[in-house]
Design a protein around this motif. Structure first.
Motif, PDB file in Angstrom:
ATOM      1  N   LYS A  66       0.822  -1.207   0.000  1.00  0.00           N
ATOM      2  CA  LYS A  66       0.000   0.000   0.000  1.00  0.00           C
ATOM      3  C   LYS A  66       0.863   1.267   0.000  1.00  0.00           C
ATOM      4  N   LYS A  67       1.934   1.250   0.783  1.00  0.00           N
ATOM      5  CA  LYS A  67       2.852   2.400   0.838  1.00  0.00           C
ATOM      6  C   LYS A  67       3.573   2.604  -0.488  1.00  0.00           C
ATOM      7  N   ALA A  71       3.535   5.907  -2.914  1.00  0.00           N
ATOM      8  CA  ALA A  71       4.726   6.613  -3.397  1.00  0.00           C
ATOM      9  C   ALA A  71       4.725   6.701  -4.912  1.00  0.00           C
ATOM     10  N   LEU A  72       4.322   5.610  -5.593  1.00  0.00           N
ATOM     11  CA  LEU A  72       4.274   5.619  -7.049  1.00  0.00           C
ATOM     12  C   LEU A  72       3.239   6.628  -7.553  1.00  0.00           C
ATOM     13  N   PHE A  73       2.098   6.705  -6.863  1.00  0.00           N
ATOM     14  CA  PHE A  73       1.069   7.664  -7.244  1.00  0.00           C
ATOM     15  C   PHE A  73       1.571   9.108  -7.108  1.00  0.00           C
ATOM     16  N   LEU A  74       2.315   9.376  -6.046  1.00  0.00           N
ATOM     17  CA  LEU A  74       2.849  10.722  -5.846  1.00  0.00           C
ATOM     18  C   LEU A  74       3.855  11.086  -6.940  1.00  0.00           C
ATOM     19  N   THR A  92       6.777  -0.461  -9.602  1.00  0.00           N
ATOM     20  CA  THR A  92       7.054  -0.026  -8.230  1.00  0.00           C
ATOM     21  C   THR A  92       7.562   1.420  -8.245  1.00  0.00           C
ATOM     22  N   SER A  93       7.530   2.033  -7.076  1.00  0.00           N
ATOM     23  CA  SER A  93       8.026   3.408  -6.957  1.00  0.00           C
ATOM     24  C   SER A  93       9.533   3.472  -7.203  1.00  0.00           C
TER      25      SER A  93
END
Length: 329
Positions: A66-67, A71-74, A92-93
């Motif tokens: 979830k984290k 981070a990837l969304f940000l 992945t981020s």
């Protein structure tokens, strides 16, 4: 920076390609504040469940996933559309972050070329006459930070020396004072900036005072110090000291006030003319000193003139009577 359910609401700096340094610095601080940086730096690896996997491990893996998605969304949210296409396939981020790092920070060869450019830019930095100390300082620090990010080992001592030798000439005295009174090897950039700004403020106050004095002096300059002339149909004014007399060719006066001209033309003699206005007509009067006349002299209207006295009569009138002694001679 406010957030709602873990999603940031405040606008973040967008990566456009040329601002990678600022963007990456801001993003790293934000990731650290949200306890996401370890996943971005080390990467997320999905847990493979097998016999012996505990519920706690499953819960932790779910939390890490979830984290990582957060981070990837940000990262997606803070890049423009063209850059988004390059990282849209990242799972992945860490994968997205590393892809941007390689693109804009570059590999060793690209970094070497960029660093060489930055070194030339650093060596060529000079303070502009219209620039303030703070503006020049910010330009220097921006270049220095870029060099350090690309692997350049740049000490504060070298930066201080660069700033001191790149200032304009009006800072020459304060530079000498700093070099003689302070240890350059231990002088911090912040103290240097404060010292230069204090000196700049004094210079600005002095310039303002000088401007006021010059303005006042120009307002009280006597008009007699200038004379009017014409050049190509336009009136001009120039200092009296630069004005040449057309009669004696000396400077400091005009022909109208030339003493030599007056002496040559006999304006200082005992014979003068003046204008008088009477009943709308102009009458010229003559005055003559009668030193050589005898005691008796007949003038117009029979007035007797004594020796060493003056008599006045209209110039246009005819002298009636004769002066004794003149006709006989």
């Amino acid at each position: 920076m406010a957030s709602n359910n873990g999603v940031f609401q405040a606008p973040l700096l967008k990566l456009t390609g040329r601002n990678y340094h600022h963007w990456s610095t801001q993003m790293r601080v934000m990731f650290e504040s949200q306890d996401l940086w370890n996943l971005v730096e080390d990467g997320y690896k999905e847990l493979v469940q097998k016999v012996g996997t505990t519920p706690e491990q499953i819960r932790q893996d779910k939390e890490n996933k979830k984290k990582d998605r957060k981070a990837l969304f940000l990262i997606y949210q803070t890049v423009d559309e063209n850059i988004f296409e390059r990282i849209s396939s990242s799972d992945t981020s860490k994968e997205a972050w590393d892809s941007l790092y390689k693109t804009y920070r570059g590999e060793d060869k690209v970094k070497a070329v960029r660093l060489q450019t930055l070194r030339c830019e650093f060596d060529g930095l000079k303070m502009k006459e219209s620039e303030t100390v703070e503006d020049f300082y910010n330009r220097v620090i921006t270049t220095v930070n870029q060099m350090r990010l690309n692997g350049e080992s740049l000490s504060d001592k070298r930066v201080v020396e660069k700033i001191l030798r790149s200032l304009t000439r009006k800072f020459e005295y304060i530079v000498v004072a700093i070099e003689e009174s302070k240890d350059i090897s231990t002088l911090s950039l912040e103290i240097l900036l404060g010292t230069l700004q204090s000196h700049e403020l004094r210079l600005r106050q002095f310039d303002d005072t000088s401007s006021i004095e010059k303005a006042f002096h120009s307002r009280v300059t006597p008009k007699e110090d200038y004379v009017e002339g014409s050049s190509k149909g336009r009136e001009q004014r120039k200092p009296l000291s630069e004005t040449q007399c057309f009669y004696c060719h000396k400077y400091g006066h005009t022909m109208k006030y030339c003493k030599k001209r007056k002496a040559d033309e006999g304006e200082d003699a005992n014979f003068i003319c003046e204008k008088e206005s009477k009943e709308g007509e102009t009458m010229f009067m003559a005055m003559e000193e009668l030193d050589s006349l005898v005691d008796d002299a007949w003038c117009k209207d029979g007035d007797l003139v004594k020796r060493n006295k003056k008599v006045c009569m209209p110039v246009n009138d005819t002298l009636h009577g004769k002066v004794k002694g003149f006709d006989d001679g």
